[in-house]
Design a protein around this motif. Sequence first.
Motif, PDB file in Angstrom:
ATOM      1  N   PHE A 198      45.832  41.055  27.688  1.00 47.40           N
ATOM      2  CA  PHE A 198      45.847  39.651  28.097  1.00 47.40           C
ATOM      3  C   PHE A 198      45.890  38.790  26.849  1.00 47.40           C
ATOM      4  O   PHE A 198      45.046  38.960  25.970  1.00 47.40           O
ATOM      5  CB  PHE A 198      44.589  39.301  28.889  1.00 47.40           C
ATOM      6  CG  PHE A 198      44.521  39.938  30.243  1.00 47.40           C
ATOM      7  CD1 PHE A 198      45.370  39.544  31.258  1.00 47.40           C
ATOM      8  CD2 PHE A 198      43.595  40.936  30.502  1.00 47.40           C
ATOM      9  CE1 PHE A 198      45.298  40.121  32.514  1.00 47.40           C
ATOM     10  CE2 PHE A 198      43.518  41.519  31.758  1.00 47.40           C
ATOM     11  CZ  PHE A 198      44.369  41.119  32.756  1.00 47.40           C
ATOM     12  N   ILE A 201      43.340  40.455  24.504  1.00 48.14           N
ATOM     13  CA  ILE A 201      42.254  41.269  25.037  1.00 48.14           C
ATOM     14  C   ILE A 201      42.865  42.600  25.450  1.00 48.14           C
ATOM     15  O   ILE A 201      43.793  42.632  26.263  1.00 48.14           O
ATOM     16  CB  ILE A 201      41.615  40.605  26.264  1.00 48.14           C
ATOM     17  CG1 ILE A 201      40.939  39.291  25.878  1.00 48.14           C
ATOM     18  CG2 ILE A 201      40.629  41.543  26.938  1.00 48.14           C
ATOM     19  CD1 ILE A 201      40.382  38.527  27.058  1.00 48.14           C
ATOM     20  N   GLU A 234      30.440  49.806  31.906  1.00 54.20           N
ATOM     21  CA  GLU A 234      29.694  48.560  32.005  1.00 54.20           C
ATOM     22  C   GLU A 234      30.626  47.379  32.255  1.00 54.20           C
ATOM     23  O   GLU A 234      31.850  47.511  32.224  1.00 54.20           O
ATOM     24  CB  GLU A 234      28.807  48.354  30.775  1.00 54.20           C
ATOM     25  CG  GLU A 234      29.525  48.470  29.463  1.00 54.20           C
ATOM     26  CD  GLU A 234      28.543  48.760  28.312  1.00 54.20           C
ATOM     27  OE1 GLU A 234      27.395  48.310  28.382  1.00 54.20           O
ATOM     28  OE2 GLU A 234      28.954  49.421  27.349  1.00 54.20           O
ATOM     29  N   GLY A 261      33.006  44.381  32.191  1.00 54.06           N
ATOM     30  CA  GLY A 261      34.022  43.938  31.249  1.00 54.06           C
ATOM     31  C   GLY A 261      34.793  45.049  30.571  1.00 54.06           C
ATOM     32  O   GLY A 261      35.591  44.793  29.683  1.00 54.06           O
ATOM     33  N   GLY A 304      37.048  46.893  31.892  1.00 54.40           N
ATOM     34  CA  GLY A 304      38.425  46.980  32.360  1.00 54.40           C
ATOM     35  C   GLY A 304      38.606  47.728  33.668  1.00 54.40           C
ATOM     36  O   GLY A 304      39.734  48.055  34.037  1.00 54.40           O
ATOM     37  N   THR A 355      38.184  46.705  36.885  1.00 53.81           N
ATOM     38  CA  THR A 355      38.942  45.930  37.861  1.00 53.81           C
ATOM     39  C   THR A 355      40.405  45.829  37.447  1.00 53.81           C
ATOM     40  O   THR A 355      41.312  45.886  38.295  1.00 53.81           O
ATOM     41  CB  THR A 355      38.328  44.528  38.012  1.00 53.81           C
ATOM     42  OG1 THR A 355      36.990  44.671  38.459  1.00 53.81           O
ATOM     43  CG2 THR A 355      39.104  43.684  38.987  1.00 53.81           C
ATOM     44  N   PHE A 385      48.821  43.215  38.846  1.00 53.30           N
ATOM     45  CA  PHE A 385      49.185  42.960  37.459  1.00 53.30           C
ATOM     46  C   PHE A 385      50.365  43.855  37.098  1.00 53.30           C
ATOM     47  O   PHE A 385      50.474  44.972  37.600  1.00 53.30           O
ATOM     48  CB  PHE A 385      48.034  43.314  36.502  1.00 53.30           C
ATOM     49  CG  PHE A 385      46.844  42.399  36.564  1.00 53.30           C
ATOM     50  CD1 PHE A 385      46.968  41.075  36.970  1.00 53.30           C
ATOM     51  CD2 PHE A 385      45.590  42.861  36.178  1.00 53.30           C
ATOM     52  CE1 PHE A 385      45.866  40.234  37.003  1.00 53.30           C
ATOM     53  CE2 PHE A 385      44.490  42.025  36.218  1.00 53.30           C
ATOM     54  CZ  PHE A 385      44.622  40.712  36.632  1.00 53.30           C
ATOM     55  N   GLN A 414      36.235  42.997  44.648  1.00 52.33           N
ATOM     56  CA  GLN A 414      34.872  43.009  44.141  1.00 52.33           C
ATOM     57  C   GLN A 414      34.027  41.899  44.759  1.00 52.33           C
ATOM     58  O   GLN A 414      32.871  42.106  45.079  1.00 52.33           O
ATOM     59  CB  GLN A 414      34.931  42.844  42.619  1.00 52.33           C
ATOM     60  CG  GLN A 414      33.594  42.965  41.921  1.00 52.33           C
ATOM     61  CD  GLN A 414      33.769  43.099  40.412  1.00 52.33           C
ATOM     62  OE1 GLN A 414      34.858  42.940  39.886  1.00 52.33           O
ATOM     63  NE2 GLN A 414      32.704  43.406  39.724  1.00 52.33           N
TER      64      GLN A 414
END
Lengths: 357, 330
Positions: free
Chosen positions: A36, A50, A71, A73, A75, A77, A87, A133
């Motif tokens: 990203f 990112i 954990e 963040g 990746g 999702t 995406f 989610q």
Amino acid sequence: MESASNTPETPDTRAAGSNASDGEPLVAVHGLTKLFPVDGGPFRKPSSFIHAVDDVSFQLGHGESLGLVGESGCGKTTVGKLLVKLFEPSGGEILFRFTDAPAVSSAEAPWDAAAIRGRLLRSFRRRVQMIFQDPYESMNPRRTIYDIISEPLSVQGMGDVQYRVDRVLEILTLVGLTPAGAFLFRHPHELSGGQRQRVAIARALVIRPSFVVADEPTSMLDVSSRAGVMSLMQNLATEMGVAYLYVTHDLAVARYMCNRIAVMYLGKVVELAETEELLRNPLHPYTKALLSAVPVVDPGRRRLAPDIRGDLATPIDPPSRCRFYERCPAATEHCLNHPHPPMEEKSPGHFVACYEV
Amino acid sequence: MNTPVPVGPVPTPESGVEPGRGRVRFVLARLRLMWRSFRNGWGIFMDSRIGMLSLFTIIAFALMAAAHPILMAFVWDPATYDPVTGYSFDQVEQPAPPSWKHPLGTDPLGRDVLSQLLYSTRSEFVLGITAALVTVGIATFVGAVAAYYGRLLDAFFMRLADLIIALPAISLLIVLSALFHLNLFYLALIIGVLGGFGGTAIILKSQALSIKVKPFIEAARVAGGGHFHIIFVHIIPHLLPLALLYMMFTVTSAIFAEAVLSFLGLLDIRMSWGIMIHTANTGGYLLGGTRYWWLIVPAGASITLLCSAFYLAGRALDEVVNPRLRRRND
Ligand SMILES: Nc1ncnc2c1ncn2[C@@H]1O[C@H](COP(=O)(O)OP(=O)(O)OP(=O)(O)O)[C@@H](O)[C@H]1O
Ligand code: SF4
Ligand SMILES: [Mg+2]
């Protein structure tokens, strides 16, 4: 947490028949990457990215369920959204082999996700669904539960109104929202978080897909109803032959739901193995740290203190060395001077990306 | 066209409830639902004193508009009372002040002012509502499409909107009316188009942008919804309340623009509030101060009242539409 383990069915009981029905995996992911842009605009080239998903490869059999843990963040999702074509990947490929689907070109050719569009995309949407989610934001507040659940049927033009009402009533009963008729014309805001998650599950399953990305579908449920929904999803899996990519940050949930588990860290899959193998014999330092953070039921087994330092590093233009280096208790000079370790098969079916194993 | 997928039993008329009755119940349940949400909104609107006052004002004007053809048919003699061609012979001097026969007097050409006022009310409504519908129709569509597709389409519509906003609308209308014969309908159309591609489009687009990034749009895509489905089923319904609000504001600006253009004598309209003032002005009666008040006050007050009623009703609707503005009284 461990409430899951005292329910009768474990993944092993159904792993046997499901894993490789005809050898070919349902989903095959090779070198999947998603970047990203952090800055930049319509007229300026972005200078940093990112690395949400970075060179990830795995396979998923028909009717299998693969856990994706890690954990916040890291990746998870993003992997899920890449698989359902929300995406477009920045790199790598995703191949689907549906047993019931018409071949794209030749009889045996898989569906290349990058080539799925137009009419093929509609048939893809019949086979691949996602449980989102956030059960609050993922439902249009102006639509009724009936509208929400029947949407896949109606946009695909399946059956008439009567048929859709019947399917919706049926699936509502299946996910435990009874009496089903009482829910049809309610709005999402009139439901509790747990009830919404059941609606989200119902919406994904009403069209009877072959593959479902389940993004933390039980995060809003209390422990008692969580076990119920999980066993429901399993029953549906065995009944309909649905394969799951089950995203969660809870190893106990993954243990109950999944045949295999992939552990993600900052956009990389660092370890992948059969569930029991991974839990009994974790190899990667990050997996070990994750496991030590999970309460252990067996009082005889000594629990190791989490042997991990620092915070989650940012995935913005990370250095090319091992992603876990900053926090790794086993890091060496070698790790510092070499690129991120490749996935290696240490024992049959047990992959790990670490130089020091 | 698409290959069938095994989805439960094959659809048959026998499945579930009796075919006919199930659908009727289904439709009834939907209607009940719409009625309930209407009642909720209505409750909030009723709490607003200004909103109710504006609504009564609008209704009063609507009744005036409806009264004119009835009066013409049953009470008033067309030869005397026609708003354009009538002439009151029994007055010594024109314009005549209010009397029993002419409650608001007559104009310099001997026509009944009350009849003109009532007759014009209908035109004002037609003008305002047509302009509002055109504005909101265009703006909703442009806003949704620009927000959804983004990129080039968005850039094009937004630059167009900037251009329209930068042009002073009234002077543009003056130029247009000098070039063409503008009747009421064309005026409504032009005001509607200017508003629809102008400021209203920008406002509805920013609303659409905030909807477009909601996860339920992604959920609709995963369900298999195409662009058309997402724009019309998931984005536009969220724009409609705001669109309704801007309809109110457009009515105000349309009536106002008509008044200005008519006053300047630029419109090809039989009769309107603006023309009534224009007639008084060309006869030099505006300079007479309050002496000829009945030539100016009825039309001027009507313009002010109806414009502000629509505007204030819009503000009250804003409270229904924007929960953030609601006073919490529970
Ligand atoms: N649409 C997007 N645009 C930009 N960055 C994004 C986008 N989606 C995700 N990211 C970034 O990608 C990284 C991975 O996000 P992702 O949502 O996949 O994490 P996650 O593992 O699902 O976390 P969580 O457990 O909190 O849901 C994060 O750093 C996030 O900020
Ligand atoms: S490669 Fe080195 S730094 Fe990375 S996890 Fe293994 S030991 Fe730690
Ligand atoms: Mg997530």
